[in-house]
Design an enzyme around this catalytic site. Structure first.
Site, short mmCIF file in Angstrom:
data_model
loop_
_atom_site.label_atom_id
_atom_site.label_comp_id
_atom_site.label_asym_id
_atom_site.label_seq_id
_atom_site.Cartn_x
_atom_site.Cartn_y
_atom_site.Cartn_z
N HIS A 52 0.82 -1.23 0.00
CA HIS A 52 0.00 0.00 0.00
C HIS A 52 0.85 1.28 0.00
O HIS A 52 0.71 2.10 -0.91
CB HIS A 52 -0.99 -0.04 1.17
CG HIS A 52 -1.62 1.27 1.50
ND1 HIS A 52 -2.48 1.92 0.64
CD2 HIS A 52 -1.51 2.06 2.59
CE1 HIS A 52 -2.87 3.06 1.20
NE2 HIS A 52 -2.29 3.17 2.38
N GLU A 80 1.08 5.64 12.68
CA GLU A 80 -0.25 5.17 13.07
C GLU A 80 -0.26 3.67 13.36
O GLU A 80 -0.86 3.24 14.34
CB GLU A 80 -1.25 5.51 11.95
CG GLU A 80 -2.68 5.16 12.26
CD GLU A 80 -3.29 6.02 13.37
OE1 GLU A 80 -2.63 6.99 13.80
OE2 GLU A 80 -4.42 5.72 13.79
N ASP A 81 0.41 2.88 12.53
CA ASP A 81 0.22 1.43 12.60
C ASP A 81 1.41 0.63 13.14
O ASP A 81 1.32 -0.59 13.25
CB ASP A 81 -0.12 0.87 11.20
CG ASP A 81 -1.47 1.38 10.72
OD1 ASP A 81 -2.27 1.78 11.57
OD2 ASP A 81 -1.71 1.37 9.49
MN MN Z 1 -2.62 4.55 4.15
#
Ligand code: MN
Length: 744
Positions: A52, A80-81
């Site tokens: 992605h 974020e992840d």
């Molecule tokens: Mn994204």
């Protein structure tokens, strides 16, 4: 090689193809870093997660953005992840990249669930205001584009949510930034999930009709190319079907059938310069029959997002209508990539392109303020500060409120309801208790803590809050709730202001007759009322004291004059010759006026004629008492004097005025003439003016690209009657179709 590395190598090839010889070490490092951090994470499609960010970086590269943007795209989901942090990214890839990634993360954390229409606009503004750097928005848009392209792996519910959000927030932002290509793809992808039946209907019908029109696009394209090359015009011609959502909208919201849509097909002719655009337009209109009323000149009048082109619709083979868009390469870049086009141009930007009308308007404005910075510096400092004077925050249930920049929880509370403000005892921002002075930031979730036993607002709140709404509501509360207290504070404030002005409160209140006159002057019935008004802040103590002083001075003067006259009369009756010593005060002076205007209630005051509507004697007029420049005279039909637009706090400053008899005076005014352009037009206007013997101060004529001309005139006339004569004379000039007064 694994899939991740395969995709990355492909990206690197594309980057090098776009900028040969680029140093891609940092890009590779970013990939390795993101790949390590996302590790075994998978996307819903079952692919490794890193696919992605690589895809997003690909789209960023297609937009030709700078390397920081590509690096940030690869890292955009790390904070974020994964366990990656802002500081670590700053250390490894520089503070710029860290800021960009952080910005994207902030936008990712926000929820844009659908709200009422009025709130959508606030959501979009908040989105843009939060980003600060326009590259953050671009990365977020590309992130969304890739997620939309791979939406089939998500649940039904998620698909609908994301598609709606894309249609309502992301596509309009792409549009505002002028990025048509991205916007179209976002819209078509969203539509497919929002109304699958409608989407496939349109597709099928389009397939059907294009089969019927077999070869139409290629055929017309060859035809146009052939003719233009005969004419020696260097150009590229592209033909295509319009994107599905634009056709869908016309079919469903305007109730049209495919056959009624004139611009199913759009052709683009791209040329080197503006004269060639108009040249091509001539050829197209010569080759095909134009459809009446469909010609639009967005070169002369660009769209607000900077879009420029000539548009026309013509009828082609088999009576099939199609649209032709004619533009230069510059305009084409701006049309397709909008604000991103400026990265493509950054080399040429510092020199001659600056300030030309072709530049993207708000980018140009930013540029003007940064003329001295080098182009790369410009790219880095390009900020999205279109909404710098507003801040957008959420209520606990997700409604968006727009407040003035710097607003505090107090402003927020009163924006919800005055009862909330009046019973407020505390505030939480993003779940944490804060002080009342805390300035709110974009995207904050604000919660007001109230209590029935709250003691109401404090006077200090009026100094802390930023919005007039909050200030007025607090003032209202004091006016109603605290009359006794207001009277006491008001009295002491008034007394100290009077002392300042050299007056004594005691002396005034001791003389009931005087007190009466003075109270009327400040429009209060009783002394308590005056104190209360000062106490709650409705009237400033300073202003009240100044008015009292004025009134005292005037009364004193009247008194002196009366005494003087009495003295004079007794002298006359005693047979002496007496010359009045000083000019008469205005109170006794007869009504006359050197300006030609009589202002009721204010004699011989300073008068000026407003520039917006330039009134002349005979016009119905009205006056406005300005702050310090006397009375400004407007025509009654001037928009600036429209009673519906007057501010309530100014109501008292609008006064009746009338024209006085002043022979020989001349008044400046201005006229606008619209005419069909032709040789000698300006000369005819000048001749007509000299025939009626009017004094002209200024005449400027401007040709419009559509064959019309605007003439702007400044002249001096005695009155409305003379002006009407001039207007009649000018209207008789051949080609003139409208003569109107400027403004008004
Ligand atoms: Mn994204």
């Amino acid at each position: 090689m694994d899939l991740a590395h395969e995709r990355y190598e492909e990206l690197e090839r594309h980057i090098l193809a776009a900028s040969p010889g680029a140093d891609v070490q940092r890009v590779r490092a970013a990939f390795e870093y993101a790949n390590d951090h996302h590790g075994p994470q998978l996307r819903k499609s079952g692919e490794p997660y890193i696919i992605h960010p690589i895809a997003v970086a690909e789209i960023i590269n297609e937009l030709d953005l700078d390397q920081d943007s590509i690096v940030s795209a690869l890292l955009h989901d790390c904070i974020e992840d994964t366990d990656s942090t802002h500081d670590e990214i700053a250390r490894l890839f520089g503070p710029q990249v860290a800021e960009l990634v952080e910005g994207v993360t902030k936008l990712t954390r926000m929820q844009y669930t659908s709200r009422e229409d009025e709130q959508m606009e606030n959501l979009r503004k908040m989105f843009m205001a939060m980003a600060k750097d326009v590259r953050v928005i671009l990365i977020k848009l590309c992130d969304r584009l890739h997620n939309m392209r791979t939406l089939q792996y998500q649940s039904d519910k998620k698909q609908k949510e994301k598609a709606l959000e894309t249609m309502e927030v992301y596509a309009p932002i792409a549009h505002r930034l002028g990025m048509q290509k991205l916007k179209w793809e976002l819209e078509d992808l969203s539509l497919e999930y929002l109304d699958p039946v409608g989407y496939h209907d349109v597709r099928e019908e389009l397939d059907h009709i294009t089969t019927l029109h077999a070869g139409f696009v290629d055929n017309m394209q060859a035809h146009i190319e052939g003719r233009l090359s005969e004419e020696g015009v260097k150009c590229r011609v592209y033909g295509r079907l319009k994107h599905i959502y634009s056709i869908y909208r016309k079919m469903y919201s305007q109730g049209k059938t495919l056959n009624e849509i004139f611009d199913l097909y759009a052709f683009r002719v791209i040329v080197d310069d503006i004269p060639a655009c108009y040249n091509v337009l001539g050829c197209i209109h010569d080759m095909f029959k134009p459809v009446l009323g469909r010609f639009k000149d967005y070169i002369g009048t660009p769209k607000p997002n900077g879009y420029q082109s000539l548009h026309t619709t013509v009828v082609g083979r088999d009576a099939i209508p199609f649209e032709v868009q004619i533009r230069t390469w510059d305009m084409h870049q701006t049309a397709e990539y909008g604000v991103a086009a400026h990265w493509k141009y950054k080399q040429g930007m510092a020199n001659q392109r600056l300030g030309t009308e072709r530049d993207f308007e708000w980018v140009r404005k930013l540029l003007e303020s940064q003329q001295d910075t080098d182009p790369d510096e410009f790219v880095r400092t390009l900020r999205v500060d279109m909404f710098a004077d507003e801040v957008f925050v959420f209520t606990p249930n997700g409604d968006v409120k727009s407040l003035p920049a710097g607003a505090t929880p107090i402003d927020f509370a009163y924006a919800i309801h005055s009862a909330i403000g009046n019973s407020m005892t505390g505030a939480r921002v993003n779940g944490r208790i804060v002080t009342f002075e805390t300035p709110l930031k974009n995207g904050d979730i604000v919660e007001i803590i109230t209590s029935k036993s709250a003691r109401g607002p404090s006077r200090d709140w009026m100094k802390i809050c930023k919005s007039n709404e909050a200030r007025n509501k607090i003032r209202q509360w004091f006016k109603k709730e605290r009359r006794e207290e207001n009277i006491a504070t008001g009295r002491s404030m008034f007394e100290s202001e009077l002392k300042h002005a050299g007056l004594s409160l005691g002396a005034i209140t001791a003389n009931p007759e005087l007190l009466d006159i003075l109270l009327r002057r400040v429009r209060c019935g009783q002394l308590d009322e005056l104190y209360a008004a000062i106490g709650y802040g409705g009237l400033s103590a300073q202003k009240a004291a100044a008015r009292i002083k004025e009134e005292m001075t005037r009364l004193g003067r009247v008194e002196r004059q009366r005494a003087e006259q009495e003295a004079m009369q007794s002298a006359v009756s005693a047979g002496e010759t007496v010359y009045p010593s000083a000019p008469k005060d205005s109170i006794l002076a007869p009504k006359r006026s050197s300006s030609g205007i009589i202002v009721s209630g204010l004699d011989n005051c300073m008068v000026k004629f407003s520039k917006c509507c330039t009134p002349v004697p005979g016009d119905p007029v009205v006056g406005f008492i300005t702050k310090g420049y006397g009375v400004s005279i407007h025509r009654q039909d001037c928009p600036n004097a429209d009673p519906a637009r007057r501010r309530p706090e100014d109501e008292g400053r609008w006064v009746k005025v009338s024209w006085a008899q002043t022979p020989d005076a001349a008044y400046r005014t201005s006229l606008e003439i619209s005419a069909k352009d032709r040789d000698g037009l300006a000369l005819d206007v000048a001749m007509a003016l000299s025939a009626v013997k009017v004094k002209v101060n200024n005449l400027s004529a401007r040709s419009q690209p559509d064959g019309y001309a605007m003439i702007y005139l400044e002249l001096a006339v005695k009155d409305q009657k003379e002006l009407t004569g001039v207007i009649n004379k000018l209207s008789q000039i051949p080609g003139v179709f409208l003569v109107k007064r400027a403004g008004g």
